[in-house]
Design a protein around this motif. Structure first.
Motif, short mmCIF file in Angstrom:
data_model
loop_
_atom_site.label_atom_id
_atom_site.label_comp_id
_atom_site.label_asym_id
_atom_site.label_seq_id
_atom_site.Cartn_x
_atom_site.Cartn_y
_atom_site.Cartn_z
N LEU A 74 4.48 1.96 1.40
CA LEU A 74 3.33 1.07 1.58
C LEU A 74 2.29 1.71 2.49
CD1 LEU A 74 5.08 -2.36 2.20
CD2 LEU A 74 4.12 -1.47 0.08
N VAL A 75 2.77 2.35 3.56
CA VAL A 75 1.88 3.02 4.49
C VAL A 75 1.10 4.10 3.74
CG1 VAL A 75 1.72 4.38 6.61
CG2 VAL A 75 3.40 2.53 6.41
N PHE A 76 1.86 4.86 2.92
CA PHE A 76 1.24 5.92 2.13
C PHE A 76 0.18 5.32 1.20
CE2 PHE A 76 1.19 8.50 -1.75
CZ PHE A 76 0.74 9.70 -1.21
N ASN A 77 0.56 4.23 0.49
CA ASN A 77 -0.39 3.61 -0.44
C ASN A 77 -1.65 3.13 0.27
OD1 ASN A 77 1.47 4.04 -2.40
ND2 ASN A 77 2.10 1.89 -2.64
N SER A 78 -1.48 2.48 1.43
CA SER A 78 -2.64 2.02 2.19
C SER A 78 -3.53 3.19 2.57
CB SER A 78 -2.20 1.29 3.46
OG SER A 78 -1.85 -0.03 3.17
N ALA A 79 -2.90 4.29 3.01
CA ALA A 79 -3.67 5.47 3.41
C ALA A 79 -4.44 6.03 2.22
CB ALA A 79 -2.74 6.53 4.00
N VAL A 80 -3.79 6.09 1.05
CA VAL A 80 -4.45 6.61 -0.14
C VAL A 80 -5.66 5.76 -0.48
CG1 VAL A 80 -4.22 6.86 -2.65
CG2 VAL A 80 -2.44 7.75 -1.13
N VAL A 81 -5.47 4.44 -0.50
CA VAL A 81 -6.58 3.54 -0.84
C VAL A 81 -7.69 3.67 0.21
CG1 VAL A 81 -7.27 1.12 -0.98
CG2 VAL A 81 -5.21 1.90 -2.16
N GLY A 82 -7.30 3.71 1.50
CA GLY A 82 -8.29 3.80 2.56
C GLY A 82 -9.11 5.07 2.47
N VAL A 83 -8.43 6.20 2.36
CA VAL A 83 -9.13 7.50 2.32
C VAL A 83 -9.98 7.61 1.06
CG1 VAL A 83 -8.83 10.00 2.16
CG2 VAL A 83 -7.45 8.67 3.78
#
Lengths: 574, 371
Positions: A74-83
């Motif tokens: 989830l952290v990874f997914n959030s980072a991907v969406v954010g970046v």
């Protein structure tokens, strides 16, 4: 000059003016601190409480964090969406800003206004609109048209992917980067660029050696802001990701609270982690941009020479107005189209049209009346109360020498770093067990959430106007013999009126659009429009969602027109 | 009668003392100028008198009534000090008409509508703006705003009028005109006035008394003539007018009655009127306009030095010569009627009464800026 300690200065100040003023200011400071910090404290405590602890007996205090560690993707997914969304918003925002301020393309002035329209449309609506345009296969209108045009079995687009979420989030945050960068470009002395030209630098060389380095703070600062906003975003990943199993932190928090097997501890642990990332982002943004307003970009003092872009004229025109199409025209068109359908279809030629959907959501659906009433009531009351608090804080920060005013400003700015859904989680923790103050489940808890979440925007909007007012105008009034209350009434408030109206309007519209803080707080009695749209979407009634979305958008524009009529504000500064 | 007394005033921002022990008095009806370079603490002093800054220590009293005293914990708020101020930015309220601006102070003092109207009209007549009574403030020019600010400041007959560089935003010509008008008006109204400026011409031409400030303290206070002719410190000598300041040691042999000779570091001798200066290391200041250039040594000249003109610059009303006197550079301002060529050797003299003896240190300076 020599340095000397200044003992007793504060005492003298106090002895001179113990007054109602001091009392009012202290009350405001306490209210702000309570509004912001109390839920945050409970978020921290909540992250260490287990399910059982809510009802009494304890268990493993770290179960929330253990759950988080089990879901690191989830952290990874959030980072991907954010970046991803940030990159898109920056590239588009900078290009559009450069196009409207430095090139001579057609309808440049109109483009400058149109780029800001997404401020008035919720990202939720954008997501809904784009779901109707680019559902996979032949489900999306756009997909269907492309497939027919090229003779394909299936359209190439699929909005229900990380790419889709990045795309929609990114294009709806373009106005933030655009405002900052266009503001920086407009306030740049043209002599700086002309100097480069005179020394032999061509247009391209000047752009890369002079223009971009000078606007770098605006670019870096606004991208940090967009990053913070997009990883805290709830509506778009909830519409495009959650139903198809692609989760980010915000949507997982929602599931942990509103799902079948609630895990409040895990939600709090995730919320706190997300908040720690966003507060760092906001801190860096403060460092880079200082105290510039998010909404009022001033300094339109210079008129730069416009470049003749020759062969690039049409590509740039298409980029500019293509953006407007992607963010306003296409999704709104898709929503209008869908709202008129009797049966769901992506082919306009075979569709059966009806107004049945509007009749249904307006009259048959009993919730709609409740949510329209609640939405307007909350926005009116919330904007007015928030304005009073924001005005007082801005006044304390810019017009008094009270100790701790900087601390107050920082506390009041914290909500910009709290994603709405995380803040409402803190509020739930804070009030759920307080039975003697019946807050939980009432409209008041929603009101508190709205006021707190939008404090920073209001303070910046009013602060930006307040610093434009020469302090000697107020000093002169007190020299003439006016008490502080009279100075406020006869000088400060009349001069601040346009700024206050603009601030109120900004707060009002933001509150009508609000989804992520409301999503966890409302129930059937306290329902608001944006959550109702979202609930209808989860219930997968495409055509009715479209009808209700249109009603919400129409409401925003009608109220905006009324506000401007009443306020006598000509071109509203956003 | 003493209208204003400032005693040991200290104003600090963070830990830096902007005003560091300033004391002075203003007599009733007196026009006192606080003069100094930017950052010298003159505006902070003025704002402390108005109550817009809270001093960290000191005492301020207006017409005998204490308005600030850190020892006794007195700090009368601005609005109850019954004084008035003209701001550098004029501070004309843009949402009001000229009338509303001027009547503001009267409304707060419970004048009847009719009397307030009469007083406003009188005040506007005094500043020559009678026909602008109902004009919205934003439609006024800079000079007109200045006059409205003035009318607003004296209309309610305050005990004290404070001016914070009121003329600095006007162009040179208007500034000269306003200077005269303001001075006449102040004499007519007889209100004690404290006037802050960095412009020595303004201070010298308008004030009854000039207080020169530097680095948060008072360098010298006195009437304009004594400030100009008898600077007490090298700073005042350098700041007022265009001056030469040279350094050297006292020559012990007597020169003549009431005279003192100073041997400069270049070996030259300067004779000046005797003054009571304790130190051995001395400085002598003389204005560049007091240096006379002559082809031959005048018979009765006490100070006559052989110099060479190193550079001449023509400035219209005067000509400025850079001179070299055995390695000591000097600056001389002469009339443009008789020009001396560059490179020419010539005699230069100064009368002993124009060579002001003071306590010295450091090295010699010439000229300063052409102010």
């Amino acid at each position: 000059m020599t340095t000397i300690p200044a003992p007793g200065r504060w005492l003298v100040f106090l002895r001179g003016r113990v007054s109602t003023r001091g009392v009012i200011l202290s009350v405001v400071a306490c209210v702000v601190t309570l509004l912001v910090l109390y839920p945050l404290v409970w978020l921290v405590i909540g992250s260490f409480l287990t399910q059982r602890a809510v009802t009494g007996s304890g268990a493993n205090a770290f179960q929330g964090y253990i759950a988080l560690l089990g879901e690191m993707e989830l952290v990874f997914n959030s980072a991907v969406v954010g970046v991803g969304a940030t990159l898109l918003a920056v590239v588009l925002g900078v290009s559009l800003a450069w196009i409207t301020t430095r090139t001579d393309i057609l309808w440049r002035g109109a483009l400058d206004k149109l780029v800001l329209v997404p401020f008035f449309i919720t990202p939720l609506l954008g997501a809904v609109g784009w779901a109707m345009l680019a559902s996979p296969g032949r489900g999306g209108i756009l997909n269907n048209m492309i497939a027919s045009a090229f003779g394909l079995d299936e359209g190439p687009l699929n909005i229900y992917t990380p790419w889709g979420i990045i795309f929609v989030t990114g294009i709806y945050y373009v106005p933030f980067t655009y405002l900052f960068v266009a503001g920086a470009l407009r306030s740049m002395d043209p002599a700086l660029e002309e100097g480069s030209n005179i020394l032999g630098g061509g247009n391209l060389k000047t752009a890369f050696k002079i223009t971009f380095p000078l606007i770098k703070p605006a670019i870096v600062g606004s991208s940090l802001l967009v990053f913070v906003l997009s990883i805290g975003q709830f509506g778009v990943p909830a519409v495009l990701g959650m139903p198809h199993g692609y989760l980010v932190l915000t949507t997982r928090i929602y599931q942990h609270v509103a799902g079948f097997l609630p895990n409040y501890g895990a939600a709090a642990a995730m919320g706190l982690s997300l908040f720690l990332v966003t507060i760092v982002g906001v801190y860096l943004q403060f460092k880079v941009l200082g105290n510039t307003s998010y909404v009022t970009v001033t300094g339109r003092g210079f008129r730069s020479k416009l470049l003749d872009v020759r062969g690039w004229k049409w590509p740039l025109f298409i980029l500019g107005f293509g953006y407007v199409a992607a963010v306003v025209v296409l999704p709104m068109g898709a929503i209008v189209f869908s709202s008129l359908l009797k049966f769901v279809t992506s082919d306009p030629s075979t569709a059966v049209y009806t107004l049945e959907n509007f009749r249904y959501v307006l009259f048959d659906l009993s919730t709609t009346k409740v949510s329209i009433r609640n939405t307007i009531g909350l926005a009116l009351g919330g904007a007015t109360l928030a304005l009073a608090i924001c005005g007082s804080v801005a006044w304390i920060v810019h017009r008094t020498k009270l100790r701790g005013r900087k601390v107050l400003e920082y506390i009041a700015m914290v909500p910009i770093a709290i994603p709405g859904i995380v803040f409402s989680l803190g509020l739930l923790w804070a009030w759920i067990r307080v039975s003697y103050v019946p807050m939980y489940g009432t409209i008041w808890i929603v009101l508190i959430a709205y006021i707190t979440v939008f404090l920073p925007y209001g303070i910046r909007a009013i602060g930006a106007n307040l610093v434009q007012i020469d302090p000697s105008l107020e000093e002169c009034a007190s020299v003439c013999g006016a008490k502080w209350s009279r100075v406020l009434r006869t000088v400060t408030l009349p001069l601040l009126k346009p700024g206050l109206w603009a601030g109120w309007t900004l707060l009002f519209i933001s509150m009508i659009k609000e989804l992520s803080a409301s999503a966890l707080l409302v129930n059937s009695k306290t329902m608001v429009l944006s959550v109702q749209v979202f609930d209808l979407w989860l219930g997968s009634s495409f055509t009715r969602v479209a009808a209700l979305s249109l009603i919400q958008t129409a409401l925003i524009f009608v109220l905006l027109l009324m506000v401007r009529r009443i306020g006598g504000v000509k071109g509203m500064e956003l | 009668m003493v209208a204003l007394e400032v005693k040991d005033l200290v104003v600090t921002y963070d830990t830096v003392a902007a005003v560091d022990g300033v004391s002075f008095v203003a007599d009733s009806g007196e026009f006192v100028a606080l003069l100094g370079p930017s950052g010298c603490g003159k505006t902070s002093t003025l704002r402390a008198i108005a109550g817009l800054e809270v001093p960290s220590s000191g005492r301020i009293s207006v017409l005998g009534g204490t308005v600030f005293d850190d020892v006794n914990g007195i700090n009368v708020p601005t609005e109850r000090r019954d004084l008035s101020m003209v701001f550098q930015s004029y501070a004309i309220w843009p949402h009001m008409t000229v009338f509303e601006n001027v009547v503001y102070g009267l409304q707060l003092r419970n004048y009847s509508k009719a009397e307030a109207r009469i007083r406003v009209e009188e005040a506007l007549e005094l500043v020559g703006l009678s026909e602008f009574v109902d004009r919205p403030a934003p439609q006024l020019s800079g000079g007109q705003q200045q006059r409205v600010a003035l009318a607003r400041s004296f209309v309610f007959e305050p005990k004290l009028l404070l001016f914070d560089e009121p003329l600095s935003n006007l162009d040179a010509k208007l500034r000269n005109q306003m200077r005269n008008e303001l001075k006449q008006l102040q004499e007519r109204l007889g209100i004690t006035s404290i006037y802050v400026t960095h412009d020595q011409e303004e201070a010298l031409s308008m004030a009854d008394r000039v207080i020169v400030m530097n680095n948060g303290h008072v360098e010298q206070g006195g009437d304009p003539l004594s400030i100009y002719y008898e600077p007490a410190t090298p700073f005042v000598a350098d700041f007022i007018g265009s001056s030469n300041i040279v350094h050297g040691e006292r020559v012990d042999e007597p020169i003549g009655p009431g005279l003192v000779a100073v041997r400069l570091d270049n070996g030259g001798i300067v004779v000046c009127d005797a003054r009571d200066v304790a130190s051995n290391r001395l400085a002598v200041a003389f204005k560049s306009v007091h240096l006379k250039l002559t082809k031959n040594v005048l018979p009765d000249a006490v100070n006559a030095w052989e110099v060479r003109v190193t550079r001449r610059s023509f400035a219209g009303d005067f000509v400025e010569y850079q001179l070299d006197w055995n390695g000591q550079p000097l600056l001389c301002r002469g009339l443009p009627d008789e020009l001396v060529e560059e490179g020419q050797a010539i005699f230069c003299s100064v009368a002993p009464e124009h060579a002001v003896l003071m306590q010295g240190s450091g090295t010699s300076t010439t000229g300063g800026l052409a102010r």
